[in-house]
Design a protein around this motif. Structure first.
Motif, PDB file in Angstrom:
ATOM      1  N   TYR A  26      10.847  20.222  -2.848  1.00 15.55           N
ATOM      2  CA  TYR A  26      11.056  19.332  -4.073  1.00 15.55           C
ATOM      3  C   TYR A  26       9.747  18.927  -4.862  1.00 15.55           C
ATOM      4  N   THR A  27       9.821  18.961  -5.920  1.00 16.01           N
ATOM      5  CA  THR A  27       8.627  18.863  -7.101  1.00 16.01           C
ATOM      6  C   THR A  27       8.678  17.480  -7.657  1.00 16.01           C
ATOM      7  N   PHE A  28       7.454  16.609  -7.755  1.00 18.29           N
ATOM      8  CA  PHE A  28       7.314  15.571  -8.355  1.00 18.29           C
ATOM      9  C   PHE A  28       6.129  15.327  -9.219  1.00 18.29           C
ATOM     10  N   VAL A  29       6.134  14.298  -9.975  1.00 22.33           N
ATOM     11  CA  VAL A  29       5.142  13.850 -10.670  1.00 22.33           C
ATOM     12  C   VAL A  29       4.544  12.869  -9.825  1.00 22.33           C
ATOM     13  N   VAL A  30       3.163  12.735  -9.453  1.00 22.14           N
ATOM     14  CA  VAL A  30       2.690  11.624  -8.791  1.00 22.14           C
ATOM     15  C   VAL A  30       1.603  10.992  -9.442  1.00 22.14           C
ATOM     16  N   ASP A  31       1.099  10.109  -8.832  1.00 20.05           N
ATOM     17  CA  ASP A  31      -0.100   9.147  -9.342  1.00 20.05           C
ATOM     18  C   ASP A  31      -1.267  10.165  -8.981  1.00 20.05           C
ATOM     19  N   LYS A  32      -2.266  10.290 -10.175  1.00 17.73           N
ATOM     20  CA  LYS A  32      -3.246  11.025 -10.171  1.00 17.73           C
ATOM     21  C   LYS A  32      -4.335  10.782  -9.086  1.00 17.73           C
ATOM     22  N   ARG A  33      -4.273   9.666  -8.658  1.00 13.04           N
ATOM     23  CA  ARG A  33      -5.229   8.984  -7.615  1.00 13.04           C
ATOM     24  C   ARG A  33      -4.641   9.193  -6.215  1.00 13.04           C
ATOM     25  N   SER A  34      -3.455   9.490  -5.921  1.00 19.56           N
ATOM     26  CA  SER A  34      -2.752   9.720  -4.766  1.00 19.56           C
ATOM     27  C   SER A  34      -3.215  10.827  -3.884  1.00 19.56           C
ATOM     28  N   ASN A  35      -3.367  10.966  -2.701  1.00 17.14           N
ATOM     29  CA  ASN A  35      -3.498  12.117  -1.799  1.00 17.14           C
ATOM     30  C   ASN A  35      -2.521  12.673  -0.945  1.00 17.14           C
ATOM     31  N   LYS A  36      -2.471  13.630  -0.484  1.00 21.10           N
ATOM     32  CA  LYS A  36      -1.403  14.438   0.317  1.00 21.10           C
ATOM     33  C   LYS A  36      -0.804  13.327   1.278  1.00 21.10           C
ATOM     34  N   THR A  37      -1.710  12.723   1.932  1.00 20.13           N
ATOM     35  CA  THR A  37      -0.876  11.662   3.031  1.00 20.13           C
ATOM     36  C   THR A  37      -0.169  10.755   2.424  1.00 20.13           C
ATOM     37  N   GLU A  38      -0.608  10.079   1.226  1.00 22.01           N
ATOM     38  CA  GLU A  38       0.004   9.040   0.777  1.00 22.01           C
ATOM     39  C   GLU A  38       1.638   9.427   0.046  1.00 22.01           C
ATOM     40  N   ILE A  39       1.366  10.773  -0.375  1.00 18.78           N
ATOM     41  CA  ILE A  39       2.544  11.207  -1.077  1.00 18.78           C
ATOM     42  C   ILE A  39       3.708  11.408   0.084  1.00 18.78           C
ATOM     43  N   LYS A  40       3.111  12.069   1.383  1.00 20.91           N
ATOM     44  CA  LYS A  40       4.072  12.198   2.271  1.00 20.91           C
ATOM     45  C   LYS A  40       4.699  11.169   3.043  1.00 20.91           C
ATOM     46  N   ASN A  41       3.907   9.972   3.026  1.00 26.06           N
ATOM     47  CA  ASN A  41       4.257   8.799   3.489  1.00 26.06           C
ATOM     48  C   ASN A  41       5.364   8.015   2.360  1.00 26.06           C
ATOM     49  N   ALA A  42       5.111   8.287   1.309  1.00 26.67           N
ATOM     50  CA  ALA A  42       5.766   7.641   0.289  1.00 26.67           C
ATOM     51  C   ALA A  42       7.401   8.455   0.133  1.00 26.67           C
ATOM     52  N   VAL A  43       7.430   9.676   0.092  1.00 21.31           N
ATOM     53  CA  VAL A  43       8.591  10.536   0.074  1.00 21.31           C
ATOM     54  C   VAL A  43       9.399  10.061   1.390  1.00 21.31           C
ATOM     55  N   GLU A  44       8.873  10.137   2.526  1.00 22.19           N
ATOM     56  CA  GLU A  44       9.617   9.689   3.647  1.00 22.19           C
ATOM     57  C   GLU A  44      10.051   8.149   3.574  1.00 22.19           C
ATOM     58  N   GLN A  45       9.359   7.418   3.294  1.00 26.94           N
ATOM     59  CA  GLN A  45       9.747   6.112   3.159  1.00 26.94           C
ATOM     60  C   GLN A  45      11.008   6.036   2.061  1.00 26.94           C
ATOM     61  N   VAL A  46      10.642   6.561   0.849  1.00 28.79           N
ATOM     62  CA  VAL A  46      11.827   6.469  -0.294  1.00 28.79           C
ATOM     63  C   VAL A  46      13.031   7.113   0.005  1.00 28.79           C
ATOM     64  N   PHE A  47      13.111   8.328   0.515  1.00 28.98           N
ATOM     65  CA  PHE A  47      14.116   8.953   0.506  1.00 28.98           C
ATOM     66  C   PHE A  47      14.740   9.118   2.008  1.00 28.98           C
ATOM     67  N   GLY A  48      13.900   8.731   3.037  1.00 32.24           N
ATOM     68  CA  GLY A  48      14.492   8.737   4.150  1.00 32.24           C
ATOM     69  C   GLY A  48      14.293  10.071   4.914  1.00 32.24           C
ATOM     70  N   VAL A  49      13.423  11.053   4.489  1.00 26.34           N
ATOM     71  CA  VAL A  49      13.375  12.461   4.862  1.00 26.34           C
ATOM     72  C   VAL A  49      12.188  12.647   5.846  1.00 26.34           C
ATOM     73  N   LYS A  50      12.223  13.774   6.540  1.00 24.07           N
ATOM     74  CA  LYS A  50      10.980  14.163   7.253  1.00 24.07           C
ATOM     75  C   LYS A  50      10.309  15.604   6.387  1.00 24.07           C
ATOM     76  N   VAL A  51       8.993  15.218   6.191  1.00 24.73           N
ATOM     77  CA  VAL A  51       7.993  16.106   5.281  1.00 24.73           C
ATOM     78  C   VAL A  51       7.351  16.988   6.348  1.00 24.73           C
ATOM     79  N   ALA A  52       7.262  18.049   6.001  1.00 28.28           N
ATOM     80  CA  ALA A  52       6.603  19.295   6.636  1.00 28.28           C
ATOM     81  C   ALA A  52       5.372  19.495   6.240  1.00 28.28           C
ATOM     82  N   GLN A  53       5.092  19.865   4.926  1.00 28.39           N
ATOM     83  CA  GLN A  53       3.884  20.102   4.037  1.00 28.39           C
ATOM     84  C   GLN A  53       4.045  19.367   2.655  1.00 28.39           C
TER      85      GLN A  53
END
Length: 96
Positions: A26-53
């Motif tokens: 899945y492809t998203f526009v994200v905040d420029k200051r966010s890192n991969k860990t923040e993006i992973k945690n945000a997707v898992e919290q908002v959508f309730g899924v498990k992120v691999a990469q």
């Protein structure tokens, strides 16, 4: 810790991104200051899924002309999130 809705701005809906959804990417526009860990945690919290990469790219804004004037669109960051095999899918087209 920032709010997950501040990290994920919006999904990218293109022909290529829709084809990638079959592979649980899945492809998203994200905040420029966010890192991969923040993006992973945000997707898992908002959508309730498990992120691999998470893969991220800094995209340069296009130059645009309006008559003789030249301007530039803002730079932005794109994230491609791959889910685990046992994770459920993300459904953001419920009403279509």
């Amino acid at each position: 810790m920032r709010d997950p809705h501040d990290v994920i701005i919006r999904p990218i809906v293109t022909e290529a991104s829709m084809d990638a959804m079959a592979d649980k990417k899945y492809t998203f526009v994200v905040d420029k200051r966010s890192n991969k860990t923040e993006i992973k945690n945000a997707v898992e919290q908002v959508f309730g899924v498990k992120v691999a990469q998470v893969n991220t790219m800094n995209m340069l804004g296009k130059k645009k002309r309006m008559g003789a004037n030249i301007g530039k669109r803002a730079d932005w960051k794109k994230a491609i999130v791959t889910l685990t095999e046992d994770s459920k899918t993300i459904e953001y087209f419920e009403g279509i």
